[in-house]
Structures are given as C-alpha cells and as structure tokens.
Design a protein around this motif. Sequence first.
Motif, PDB file in Angstrom:
ATOM      1  N   SER A  74       0.844  -1.194   0.000  1.00 40.98           N
ATOM      2  CA  SER A  74       0.000   0.000   0.000  1.00 40.98           C
ATOM      3  C   SER A  74       0.877   1.242   0.000  1.00 40.98           C
ATOM      4  O   SER A  74       1.947   1.264   0.608  1.00 40.98           O
ATOM      5  CB  SER A  74      -0.909   0.016   1.234  1.00 40.98           C
ATOM      6  N   SER A  75       0.431   2.262  -0.689  1.00 44.13           N
ATOM      7  CA  SER A  75       1.109   3.558  -0.672  1.00 44.13           C
ATOM      8  C   SER A  75       0.046   4.646  -0.747  1.00 44.13           C
ATOM      9  O   SER A  75      -1.090   4.398  -1.166  1.00 44.13           O
ATOM     10  CB  SER A  75       2.116   3.686  -1.818  1.00 44.13           C
ATOM     11  N   PHE A  76       0.442   5.853  -0.347  1.00 44.77           N
ATOM     12  CA  PHE A  76      -0.525   6.928  -0.191  1.00 44.77           C
ATOM     13  C   PHE A  76      -0.017   8.205  -0.838  1.00 44.77           C
ATOM     14  O   PHE A  76       1.180   8.463  -0.898  1.00 44.77           O
ATOM     15  CB  PHE A  76      -0.806   7.187   1.290  1.00 44.77           C
ATOM     16  N   ALA A  77      -0.955   9.014  -1.311  1.00 44.41           N
ATOM     17  CA  ALA A  77      -0.636  10.311  -1.886  1.00 44.41           C
ATOM     18  C   ALA A  77      -1.797  11.258  -1.611  1.00 44.41           C
ATOM     19  O   ALA A  77      -2.835  10.861  -1.071  1.00 44.41           O
ATOM     20  CB  ALA A  77      -0.384  10.188  -3.386  1.00 44.41           C
ATOM     21  N   ASN A  78      -1.605  12.523  -1.961  1.00 45.24           N
ATOM     22  CA  ASN A  78      -2.664  13.538  -1.829  1.00 45.24           C
ATOM     23  C   ASN A  78      -3.229  13.596  -0.415  1.00 45.24           C
ATOM     24  O   ASN A  78      -4.425  13.405  -0.170  1.00 45.24           O
ATOM     25  CB  ASN A  78      -3.797  13.277  -2.835  1.00 45.24           C
ATOM     26  N   ASP A  79      -2.324  13.859   0.542  1.00 43.18           N
ATOM     27  CA  ASP A  79      -2.741  14.000   1.945  1.00 43.18           C
ATOM     28  C   ASP A  79      -3.446  12.750   2.456  1.00 43.18           C
ATOM     29  O   ASP A  79      -4.439  12.825   3.198  1.00 43.18           O
ATOM     30  CB  ASP A  79      -3.631  15.221   2.127  1.00 43.18           C
ATOM     31  N   PHE A  80      -2.954  11.587   2.059  1.00 47.02           N
ATOM     32  CA  PHE A  80      -3.442  10.292   2.528  1.00 47.02           C
ATOM     33  C   PHE A  80      -4.841   9.951   2.021  1.00 47.02           C
ATOM     34  O   PHE A  80      -5.463   9.005   2.514  1.00 47.02           O
ATOM     35  CB  PHE A  80      -3.413  10.212   4.066  1.00 47.02           C
ATOM     36  N   ASN A  81      -5.359  10.665   1.042  1.00 45.22           N
ATOM     37  CA  ASN A  81      -6.662  10.338   0.472  1.00 45.22           C
ATOM     38  C   ASN A  81      -6.565   9.381  -0.710  1.00 45.22           C
ATOM     39  O   ASN A  81      -7.523   8.690  -1.034  1.00 45.22           O
ATOM     40  CB  ASN A  81      -7.405  11.603   0.030  1.00 45.22           C
ATOM     41  N   GLN A  82      -5.418   9.339  -1.365  1.00 45.09           N
ATOM     42  CA  GLN A  82      -5.243   8.448  -2.506  1.00 45.09           C
ATOM     43  C   GLN A  82      -4.447   7.221  -2.087  1.00 45.09           C
ATOM     44  O   GLN A  82      -3.339   7.332  -1.573  1.00 45.09           O
ATOM     45  CB  GLN A  82      -4.522   9.166  -3.647  1.00 45.09           C
ATOM     46  N   LEU A  83      -5.037   6.065  -2.304  1.00 49.93           N
ATOM     47  CA  LEU A  83      -4.452   4.794  -1.885  1.00 49.93           C
ATOM     48  C   LEU A  83      -4.161   3.934  -3.109  1.00 49.93           C
ATOM     49  O   LEU A  83      -5.024   3.739  -3.959  1.00 49.93           O
ATOM     50  CB  LEU A  83      -5.433   4.057  -0.966  1.00 49.93           C
ATOM     51  N   THR A  84      -2.937   3.440  -3.197  1.00 52.45           N
ATOM     52  CA  THR A  84      -2.573   2.491  -4.238  1.00 52.45           C
ATOM     53  C   THR A  84      -2.318   1.137  -3.598  1.00 52.45           C
ATOM     54  O   THR A  84      -1.578   1.026  -2.627  1.00 52.45           O
ATOM     55  CB  THR A  84      -1.310   2.957  -4.997  1.00 52.45           C
ATOM     56  N   LEU A  85      -2.961   0.098  -4.141  1.00 51.66           N
ATOM     57  CA  LEU A  85      -2.814  -1.260  -3.630  1.00 51.66           C
ATOM     58  C   LEU A  85      -2.310  -2.186  -4.726  1.00 51.66           C
ATOM     59  O   LEU A  85      -2.681  -2.049  -5.887  1.00 51.66           O
ATOM     60  CB  LEU A  85      -4.162  -1.791  -3.135  1.00 51.66           C
ATOM     61  N   GLN A  98      -1.497  -2.848 -10.309  1.00 47.06           N
ATOM     62  CA  GLN A  98      -1.856  -2.123  -9.106  1.00 47.06           C
ATOM     63  C   GLN A  98      -3.132  -1.332  -9.365  1.00 47.06           C
ATOM     64  O   GLN A  98      -3.500  -1.071 -10.499  1.00 47.06           O
ATOM     65  CB  GLN A  98      -0.734  -1.189  -8.660  1.00 47.06           C
ATOM     66  N   LYS A  99      -3.796  -0.974  -8.285  1.00 45.05           N
ATOM     67  CA  LYS A  99      -5.077  -0.287  -8.389  1.00 45.05           C
ATOM     68  C   LYS A  99      -5.026   0.955  -7.518  1.00 45.05           C
ATOM     69  O   LYS A  99      -4.560   0.908  -6.379  1.00 45.05           O
ATOM     70  CB  LYS A  99      -6.194  -1.220  -7.910  1.00 45.05           C
ATOM     71  N   VAL A 100      -5.504   2.080  -8.063  1.00 42.20           N
ATOM     72  CA  VAL A 100      -5.511   3.352  -7.341  1.00 42.20           C
ATOM     73  C   VAL A 100      -6.942   3.672  -6.933  1.00 42.20           C
ATOM     74  O   VAL A 100      -7.871   3.591  -7.750  1.00 42.20           O
ATOM     75  CB  VAL A 100      -4.932   4.489  -8.205  1.00 42.20           C
ATOM     76  N   PHE A 101      -7.114   4.052  -5.653  1.00 45.51           N
ATOM     77  CA  PHE A 101      -8.432   4.353  -5.098  1.00 45.51           C
ATOM     78  C   PHE A 101      -8.413   5.709  -4.402  1.00 45.51           C
ATOM     79  O   PHE A 101      -7.361   6.162  -3.934  1.00 45.51           O
ATOM     80  CB  PHE A 101      -8.848   3.307  -4.059  1.00 45.51           C
ATOM     81  N   ASP A 150     -15.217  -0.185  -3.332  1.00 44.89           N
ATOM     82  CA  ASP A 150     -14.306  -0.799  -4.299  1.00 44.89           C
ATOM     83  C   ASP A 150     -13.066  -1.354  -3.605  1.00 44.89           C
ATOM     84  O   ASP A 150     -12.551  -2.419  -3.982  1.00 44.89           O
ATOM     85  CB  ASP A 150     -13.893   0.214  -5.365  1.00 44.89           C
ATOM     86  N   ILE A 151     -12.559  -0.619  -2.614  1.00 44.47           N
ATOM     87  CA  ILE A 151     -11.404  -1.093  -1.841  1.00 44.47           C
ATOM     88  C   ILE A 151     -11.760  -2.386  -1.115  1.00 44.47           C
ATOM     89  O   ILE A 151     -10.993  -3.363  -1.116  1.00 44.47           O
ATOM     90  CB  ILE A 151     -10.932  -0.021  -0.839  1.00 44.47           C
ATOM     91  N   GLU A 152     -12.921  -2.398  -0.482  1.00 40.26           N
ATOM     92  CA  GLU A 152     -13.366  -3.588   0.247  1.00 40.26           C
ATOM     93  C   GLU A 152     -13.511  -4.783  -0.688  1.00 40.26           C
ATOM     94  O   GLU A 152     -13.132  -5.909  -0.342  1.00 40.26           O
ATOM     95  CB  GLU A 152     -14.684  -3.297   0.949  1.00 40.26           C
ATOM     96  N   ASN A 153     -14.023  -4.542  -1.885  1.00 34.74           N
ATOM     97  CA  ASN A 153     -14.168  -5.641  -2.854  1.00 34.74           C
ATOM     98  C   ASN A 153     -12.810  -6.160  -3.308  1.00 34.74           C
ATOM     99  O   ASN A 153     -12.606  -7.374  -3.451  1.00 34.74           O
ATOM    100  CB  ASN A 153     -14.988  -5.173  -4.057  1.00 34.74           C
ATOM    101  N   TRP A 154     -11.872  -5.236  -3.543  1.00 33.72           N
ATOM    102  CA  TRP A 154     -10.514  -5.629  -3.960  1.00 33.72           C
ATOM    103  C   TRP A 154      -9.870  -6.488  -2.872  1.00 33.72           C
ATOM    104  O   TRP A 154      -9.299  -7.546  -3.158  1.00 33.72           O
ATOM    105  CB  TRP A 154      -9.690  -4.383  -4.233  1.00 33.72           C
ATOM    106  N   LEU A 155      -9.980  -6.032  -1.629  1.00 36.06           N
ATOM    107  CA  LEU A 155      -9.382  -6.776  -0.523  1.00 36.06           C
ATOM    108  C   LEU A 155     -10.108  -8.096  -0.288  1.00 36.06           C
ATOM    109  O   LEU A 155      -9.479  -9.120   0.006  1.00 36.06           O
ATOM    110  CB  LEU A 155      -9.413  -5.922   0.748  1.00 36.06           C
ATOM    111  N   GLY A 156     -11.430  -8.089  -0.417  1.00 37.40           N
ATOM    112  CA  GLY A 156     -12.192  -9.319  -0.252  1.00 37.40           C
ATOM    113  C   GLY A 156     -11.816 -10.373  -1.279  1.00 37.40           C
ATOM    114  O   GLY A 156     -11.706 -11.573  -0.963  1.00 37.40           O
TER     115      GLY A 156
END
Length: 264
Positions: A60-71, A79-82, A90-96
């Motif tokens: 996981s990595s973060f950008a834009n004041d911790f609002n943008q998450l890359t997994l 990789q997927k950017v959320f 969408d994040i929950e579905n990706w992790l699930g």
Amino acid sequence: MAYLAGIYIYPIKSLDGVAVKSTRLLASGAIEHDREWALFDEENKFVNGKNNAKVHLVRSSFANDFNQLTLNIHNGDSQKVFNLDRDREDIENWLGDYFGFLVRLKRNIQTGFPDDLNANGPTVISTATIETVASWFDNISVAEMRSRLRANLEIDGVPAFWEDRLFASEHDTVSFKIGDVLFEGVNPCQRCVVPTRDTLTGKGDPQFTKKFVAKRRETLPDWANRDRFNHFYRLSVNTNVPRSQADKVIILGDKVEIVSSSFN
C-alpha cells in the motif's frame, strides 16, 4: 544529544508505513493519520498481521494528503488506485477478492485503532535499538527490522535500549519532551507474531521469538525496570500524550529530553 530521527505513520492498520517529516498530535494522543483505518472481517474482528499472514503481501502507498491509496500484491503484475473517501466499497471488494472473505474498511479519525487502549500515543524506539536487534539475526537488515517493529517515533543520538528509560514502575509515568510536545512513557510494548515474519513475503522464522527473548534478557540495560518484564518479548515504549498537547507538531530533528518520573 537525543533527537527525533524518524516519524512513521501507518494509515491503514497492519499495512505499509509512510515516513513523514512532521506530524500533528490529536486530542486523543494519537498522531494524525496513524492507524486511522483498519480492516475487519464479517465478525467485526481485525484482519491484521497477527491473525492472517496474507496481510504481509499487500503493498500500500498513499498520496494527496493520505486520500489516494494504491494497492497491489507483492510481486503482482498490476496495481489499483483508489480514493479513500469515494471508493471505500471498491477497496473492500478488492481486498475481499484477495483474502477470500468479506472485508470491511473502517475509519476512526479521533483515536485511530491502537493496540494498547490504555497507552494510545505513538510508540517510541531508538535507532541504535533497531540496529542492535537486527544484528541478532542473520539476513535481517536494519531497514527490515524497522519495518517489522513498526514503531512511530525513532530517536537517535542515544545508545541501544535508551527508550527503556521512558517507563518506570507499574503506577508511574516518565515524562519526556520531543521539541515542545510532552509525552508520558507508560510501558514496554509487548510484541506479537508480526516481527517473526518477513514483511514482504509473510514467511516466518520459528526460532525468532526464542532468540529474541534470550538476547533481550541478556542485554536488558541496568536502567530498565526489570519488574515491567513478565516476559522478555517486549521492545519499544507505549506512550500517552496529555490532552493539553493537542494540535502541537513534532518535526524531524527535534530535541528529545526526559523531564521527570512521577507517580500517578
């Protein structure tokens, strides 16, 4: 001179950390954005490195004041950017899909999700401690040991296990300052299974805990209160932060000094 050499924030509990140059203290005593998010299963139990080694393979990595998450998954091809505000489902579905069961992503901006509910301030360790503990094990670098221990604040300019000065007896606190921010050292942090595992692959070392305990007992400094060690699988210090310190900021390079040890 003791000084603040590292600040590490873990925006999603159990996932990768982020090194920052400064951070703000919240009214709860937590540092801003640390463990602000956490993963839960359908029984509302944490999905973390303690109970699921597959967590270690999630990058996981973060950008834009911790609002943008890359997994992405370690050694994976994509990789997927959320956006954490808009794309939670969408994040929950990706992790699930990855874990193979329902995953919920929850947020607490006041306190985060600390391990120690009675000492929910940042955890503290010294650079020399990380270096020394890494030297106990073949093929574990200082950087890898730092990632395994997941402490928030790293102090340099001091000897190994200096942070063992930051707690006293069970009913005492040790006051110390980083810059102009007051902290209270509470107790040595009890470790879990996570440090025994490679942070990228999740592969564990069955001898890690035994060796760690033996070396920690052997090297425990004279200044450490031995009564606080019901076992020796403890390292780094849990803290509290007085509410009066809310909104204050600590910055890399800030001086660190012990103020006093006082009975509660």
